[in-house]
Scaffold this motif. Sequence first.
Motif, short mmCIF file in Angstrom:
data_model
loop_
_atom_site.label_atom_id
_atom_site.label_comp_id
_atom_site.label_asym_id
_atom_site.label_seq_id
_atom_site.Cartn_x
_atom_site.Cartn_y
_atom_site.Cartn_z
N HIS B 210 0.84 -1.19 0.00
CA HIS B 210 0.00 0.00 0.00
C HIS B 210 0.88 1.24 0.00
O HIS B 210 2.07 1.16 0.29
CB HIS B 210 -0.90 -0.01 1.25
N THR B 303 -8.33 -1.52 7.58
CA THR B 303 -8.56 -0.11 7.24
C THR B 303 -8.02 0.81 8.32
O THR B 303 -7.36 1.80 8.04
CB THR B 303 -10.07 0.14 7.04
N LEU B 304 -8.26 0.44 9.58
CA LEU B 304 -7.81 1.28 10.69
C LEU B 304 -6.29 1.37 10.74
O LEU B 304 -5.72 2.46 10.83
CB LEU B 304 -8.35 0.74 12.02
N GLY B 307 -4.87 3.09 7.73
CA GLY B 307 -5.16 4.52 7.82
C GLY B 307 -4.15 5.23 8.72
O GLY B 307 -3.61 6.28 8.36
N GLY B 310 -0.76 5.27 6.97
CA GLY B 310 -0.74 6.27 5.91
C GLY B 310 -0.61 7.67 6.48
O GLY B 310 0.12 8.51 5.95
N GLN B 311 -1.31 7.91 7.58
CA GLN B 311 -1.23 9.23 8.23
C GLN B 311 0.19 9.50 8.73
O GLN B 311 0.72 10.61 8.59
CB GLN B 311 -2.21 9.26 9.40
#
Lengths: 317, 317
Positions: B210, B303-304, B307, B310-311
């Motif tokens: 990702h 997803t969590l 996420g 990614g942040q």
Amino acid sequence: MEISCKETAAFLQKAEDILILCHRNPDGDTIGSGSGLCRALRQMGKRARILVNDPIPRKMLKMAEGLDGGFLPKTIVSVDIADEQLFGEALAPYLGKVDLAIDHHPSNTHFAQRVFLDPSAAATTELIFLIIRELDIPLLPEIADCLYTGLITDSGCFAYSNTTPRSHRIAADLIEAGCSYKQINKLFFETKSLSVMAAEREALNSLEFHFDGRVALLFISLEMMERTGVMESELDGISAIPRKIEGVEIGITIKERGKNEYKISLRTGESVDACAICKNFGGGGHARAAGCTIEGSLDEAKTLILGAAGQALEELK
Amino acid sequence: MEISCKETAAFLQKAEDILILCHRNPDGDTIGSGSGLCRALRQMGKRARILVNDPIPRKMLKMAEGLDGGFLPKTIVSVDIADEQLFGEALAPYLGKVDLAIDHHPSNTHFAQRVFLDPSAAATTELIFLIIRELDIPLLPEIADCLYTGLITDSGCFAYSNTTPRSHRIAADLIEAGCSYKQINKLFFETKSLSVMAAEREALNSLEFHFDGRVALLFISLEMMERTGVMESELDGISAIPRKIEGVEIGITIKERGKNEYKISLRTGESVDACAICKNFGGGGHARAAGCTIEGSLDEAKTLILGAAGQALEELK
């Protein structure tokens, strides 16, 4: 003539215009030893350069950067070279002319006029460290980088059985001297290319066991190498996999080389002589890691090498 | 209250009937620290025993052999435990009752009355070594074995960036004290069980990338663990895989724990704080290796954590 660390330092103290020879198919220890010693000698105000027959692997280029040069040498020093057979063409002019060999291989043939030989050293860079300390010159970070690289590549990052308390104490001193050990560890032990990762995954899917799990076999096809983009020189880590499996005494990796040509890599535990098995097929190597090439179909290659492996296990009884 | 090594030794000198707590899902450092300290205290003539919630992994059984027992403890010591959440049911009676915590996790919650905390230590066994030296008792080979095991398992055999000159000097001393370092290195770094090998193969097949290849993610299901027979404690090596891939800054391993419960292991490069990411989900650990548990469906957990990863990458810009 075998000489001590003190005598080696005294010899280098007086030496001028020094050419340092590294062995062919260079590894981290020969390049680390040559580059580290060369940088130390230059720091003493001497002219020094290194010479290797083959291209230096990408990971090791930084160590050797700027260490070539064109002067006519007066002193010839070899590092980590056990035998003149490891000179290669580029070093041929210096056959029989080495003034000083610095080495840790018990098999050193004493080809040089003087040899500082210590087979208890995990790496030749351990000896370069001792020499630099004897010369009493500052251990610059870029020299520490070279010596640390040799130390970890030859000791499997302190995991192999050649590691000693001295290896660890030298590592501590090199880290304190400012070597970039985090980056070097990462470069040599913590980074796998995507293509190697993909190849490893596919190779694992081909894993087979024979002789009650005492033999494990991996197969790597040309098609798979092309598809994943992995290079032959990157397959070393993969060849080590089958032998690591619990209970496996002989790990075999078969790599397709061309039509009806298979390169076999063998890794063995303490009880089986890999070199003896590979000699059956015109190959050779070390007791724990050896190789050979078999011509024929894949089935034939498998049957032949498995047959020889099984026979070696039989002979243990 | 934070106390020094000297104060820790003085406390233990006076302590009696000591129960040593190891964290749940025990690793080489908590078992090595607990067993090493327990053996040292017994050598001083004290009664001491260790307690762990979960079964001790097979490779670590020898360290802990004979260190259970039935006396009623007067002193409670925890080793390598950052947080009371890592006690597990078996240790629940000692919640809020720990007299002394010995730990190297920067995230230690100071749950104990006294804590000897040194986040610069690569392993808690480094601290046990310092305490034993302070206590001035002989370092028996079987104690050296325990301390060396913790040191290499937490430092990736001296390859991880938590390794310091002190780690190497302690390793040198442990080898000189007679620890079986060759056998231990082989056991932990050169041997893979068949089930681990099978699990690794399957896990690699689940590899996802990702954020332009800067995040890699592996998934390990309960069904896969059951089918391959791999134990939770053996998954450590697998968790290290995604971060090793070239270009990957955050390596994530998601392990299914139960219905809608996922254990996340994070490994990061120099730039990203793994512990900070895991803290978002109530977890913790070290800057380069941390963990947390997320409840919800697999898709939600993915997803969590993706996420948050990614942040963290965004924040680098």
